[in-house]
Enzyme design. Sequence first.
Site, PDB file in Angstrom:
ATOM      1  N   ARG A 158     -22.780 -41.832  -4.761  1.00 55.00           N
ATOM      2  CA  ARG A 158     -22.393 -40.553  -4.147  1.00 55.00           C
ATOM      3  C   ARG A 158     -20.975 -40.189  -4.598  1.00 55.00           C
ATOM      4  O   ARG A 158     -20.050 -40.997  -4.499  1.00 55.00           O
ATOM      5  CB  ARG A 158     -22.447 -40.676  -2.629  1.00 55.00           C
ATOM      6  CG  ARG A 158     -22.122 -39.395  -1.867  1.00 55.00           C
ATOM      7  CD  ARG A 158     -22.191 -39.646  -0.368  1.00 55.00           C
ATOM      8  NE  ARG A 158     -23.544 -39.978   0.061  1.00 55.00           N
ATOM      9  CZ  ARG A 158     -23.819 -40.785   1.088  1.00 55.00           C
ATOM     10  NH1 ARG A 158     -22.845 -41.354   1.779  1.00 55.00           N
ATOM     11  NH2 ARG A 158     -25.073 -41.021   1.422  1.00 55.00           N
TER      12      ARG A 158
ATOM     13  N   ARG B 205     -14.925 -40.678   5.184  1.00 57.64           N
ATOM     14  CA  ARG B 205     -15.904 -40.191   4.211  1.00 57.64           C
ATOM     15  C   ARG B 205     -15.410 -38.885   3.560  1.00 57.64           C
ATOM     16  O   ARG B 205     -14.344 -38.367   3.897  1.00 57.64           O
ATOM     17  CB  ARG B 205     -17.251 -39.958   4.901  1.00 57.64           C
ATOM     18  CG  ARG B 205     -17.880 -41.220   5.482  1.00 57.64           C
ATOM     19  CD  ARG B 205     -18.488 -42.108   4.412  1.00 57.64           C
ATOM     20  NE  ARG B 205     -19.171 -43.268   4.961  1.00 57.64           N
ATOM     21  CZ  ARG B 205     -20.460 -43.318   5.268  1.00 57.64           C
ATOM     22  NH1 ARG B 205     -21.214 -42.247   5.151  1.00 57.64           N
ATOM     23  NH2 ARG B 205     -21.001 -44.437   5.731  1.00 57.64           N
TER      24      ARG B 205
ATOM     25  N   LYS C 260     -18.060 -45.476   9.909  1.00 57.45           N
ATOM     26  CA  LYS C 260     -17.662 -44.312   9.125  1.00 57.45           C
ATOM     27  C   LYS C 260     -16.892 -43.318   9.977  1.00 57.45           C
ATOM     28  O   LYS C 260     -17.083 -43.233  11.201  1.00 57.45           O
ATOM     29  CB  LYS C 260     -18.880 -43.639   8.514  1.00 57.45           C
ATOM     30  CG  LYS C 260     -19.927 -43.196   9.527  1.00 57.45           C
ATOM     31  CD  LYS C 260     -21.189 -42.744   8.818  1.00 57.45           C
ATOM     32  CE  LYS C 260     -22.323 -42.473   9.794  1.00 57.45           C
ATOM     33  NZ  LYS C 260     -23.590 -42.158   9.122  1.00 57.45           N
TER      34      LYS C 260
ATOM     35  N   LYS D 238     -15.731 -39.207   9.853  1.00 60.35           N
ATOM     36  CA  LYS D 238     -15.973 -37.955   9.144  1.00 60.35           C
ATOM     37  C   LYS D 238     -14.988 -36.876   9.580  1.00 60.35           C
ATOM     38  O   LYS D 238     -14.770 -36.670  10.776  1.00 60.35           O
ATOM     39  CB  LYS D 238     -17.413 -37.498   9.377  1.00 60.35           C
ATOM     40  CG  LYS D 238     -18.450 -38.470   8.814  1.00 60.35           C
ATOM     41  CD  LYS D 238     -19.867 -37.980   9.012  1.00 60.35           C
ATOM     42  CE  LYS D 238     -20.867 -38.932   8.349  1.00 60.35           C
ATOM     43  NZ  LYS D 238     -22.258 -38.472   8.492  1.00 60.35           N
TER      44      LYS D 238
ATOM     45  N   CYS E   8     -32.950 -34.614   4.932  1.00 60.54           N
ATOM     46  CA  CYS E   8     -32.354 -35.766   4.264  1.00 60.54           C
ATOM     47  C   CYS E   8     -33.298 -36.226   3.158  1.00 60.54           C
ATOM     48  O   CYS E   8     -34.425 -35.759   3.029  1.00 60.54           O
ATOM     49  CB  CYS E   8     -32.097 -36.884   5.264  1.00 60.54           C
ATOM     50  SG  CYS E   8     -33.602 -37.685   5.864  1.00 60.54           S
TER      51      CYS E   8
ATOM     52  N   CYS F  66     -34.592 -44.059   0.466  1.00 58.80           N
ATOM     53  CA  CYS F  66     -33.771 -44.525   1.582  1.00 58.80           C
ATOM     54  C   CYS F  66     -34.448 -45.687   2.298  1.00 58.80           C
ATOM     55  O   CYS F  66     -35.593 -45.576   2.749  1.00 58.80           O
ATOM     56  CB  CYS F  66     -33.515 -43.391   2.567  1.00 58.80           C
ATOM     57  SG  CYS F  66     -32.539 -43.912   4.012  1.00 58.80           S
TER      58      CYS F  66
ATOM     59  N   CYS G 227     -35.462 -40.620   9.817  1.00 55.35           N
ATOM     60  CA  CYS G 227     -35.140 -41.609  10.844  1.00 55.35           C
ATOM     61  C   CYS G 227     -34.201 -40.950  11.837  1.00 55.35           C
ATOM     62  O   CYS G 227     -33.798 -39.793  11.642  1.00 55.35           O
ATOM     63  CB  CYS G 227     -34.523 -42.866  10.211  1.00 55.35           C
ATOM     64  SG  CYS G 227     -32.784 -42.683   9.758  1.00 55.35           S
TER      65      CYS G 227
ATOM     66  N   CYS H  41     -28.641 -37.769   9.250  1.00 55.03           N
ATOM     67  CA  CYS H  41     -27.923 -37.354   8.046  1.00 55.03           C
ATOM     68  C   CYS H  41     -28.011 -35.850   7.791  1.00 55.03           C
ATOM     69  O   CYS H  41     -27.134 -35.283   7.156  1.00 55.03           O
ATOM     70  CB  CYS H  41     -28.429 -38.133   6.835  1.00 55.03           C
ATOM     71  SG  CYS H  41     -28.020 -39.894   6.877  1.00 55.03           S
TER      72      CYS H  41
END
Length: 573
Positions: free
Chosen positions: A89, A158, A221, A223, A438, A444, A483, A487
């Site tokens: 990414r 991120r 993470k 953000k 996503c 994934c 899931c 995301c």
Amino acid sequence: MTAHTIEIDRSRDLSQPLEKLGPDETMKAESDQLRGTIAKGLEVDLTAAVPGDDIKLMKFHGIYQQDDRDIRDERRRQKLEPAYRFMARVRLPGGVLSSSQWLKLDELAQAYANNTLRLTTRQTFQFHYVHKKNLRALMQGLRDVLLDTRAACGDDARGVMCSVNPQLSALHAHVYALAKQASDHAIPKTGAYNEIWYGEERKPVKGPEEPLYGRTYMPRKFKIGFAVPPVNDIDVFSQDLGFIAISENGVLKGFNVAIGGGMGRTDQAPQTYPRLATVIGFIDADKVIATCDATMEVQRDYGDRLNRARARFKYTVDDKGVDWIKAEIEQRLGFKFKPAQPYEFTSNGDLIGWARGEDGREHCTLFIENGRVIGRLMDGLRELAKIHKGTFRVTPNQSLTISDIDPQDRPAIEKLIEEYRLDALNAGSGLRVNSMACVALPTCGLAMAESERYLPTLIGKIEAILAEHGLTKEPITIRMTGCPNGCARPYIAEIALTGRAPGKYNLYLGGGFAGQRLNKMILENVGEEAILGQLGTVIAHFARERQPDEHFGDFAIRAGYVPEVKEGRFFND
């Protein structure tokens, strides 16, 4: 693995006692500032994977190890290891890149990533299907155009997001500059990245190698995003730290600060939930970097380092209380927040099609379904990048803005758009152009159901229902994930589906059209027939009894299909 006791570096108070850490925290502390044995693992030819904890450490370098789940069972039957590949990414603050950078991404995708690029929900690019042996070449190719993958994943700050509003040229430029500055400031400082991917020698450093992050980095993470009202395209309330631009006559005055947003949750785990960020006050524009540091320090020092399911900043805010967190941030800043300033968001979507900025420059936003750039679309954008003199901007909704076009260059751009049908989906239904998914299967490892590959088909079936009621052009946000991790930011969509098992989803209704409200589950673990049946009922009711200018999510609450969620803590009630 069991919990260990390891000393955490604290820039605030190095005299703090030893602290109990979970396995991932121990791994980070013992990683030699994210080096681990990654360099050695890349050289092992006997497997397409990397060993042990290096899989987790590579996330800090912007890389996930994955495998092709479509052929996993077949390879197991053949007694072969999974078809391991890697996702990389790119770090791309605010989603802005030049034409030369686009062409390099295209070249690298053709060489190493199965001839496809994917635009993400955080305004950047992902390469999929990259072989281990090609990772270094990919990284070095990105370096050629001043790009990298640092901190695009992992327990760190991120990629920093920034609103895309072509009509607010000067204001957007000012806010984007601050977003890029925040991104460059907040990334880890370890030399591990340059050593592993560029082959540089390790350089001695004075003092701690990570002055902000210490040895254990962030608990999870973190953000950061910058929104420019009236468009909330970055979904600022889903960010751990959000900055809402306050302007007067097009000039930036400062930012309202929002803390504690986050989408991830776990099914059947009521202690986990999505949360919308809380606005805690206003700062002047020159206090952005200091506010980033102070807020990250609070989460670094008080976030849960034993239970990763509860390690995001949103839980720290709820556990400690908003007032306590605010006071702790203010103490580190050395000043108090000013009262929040008035603002209004009207949508969280993209302005699809052509727009002219206040500076007279032209911009064209192309709807790219679920962010997948492949085939004719990839070919057309390559040709467009060869002649485009301005910039590209990846939107927070996985679309692409061809930006900064001189009006005299517009005909040439339009010719290529028409030739390659790059805007074929721009005139889609109000539901489709406000959709997002996503990646999910097949790459994934967390996905339990389809998302990117299935949502376009499902939307087609919902569009038939909308057409029956004259609502084809009605803007409605719909988001799908494979899931519950969130995301695609599903829990603030007017319609959302999160995967539970192959072909099974939770259905949510009632999110805010401007990203200002969480939705609520109405059906659990159901298939397509039940989903379409429920949506058919609500859509028909909406068509009959909606109030003037009422959005679908607002109606779902007013009509009693789902209750309004006042706080994330009550999302699972």
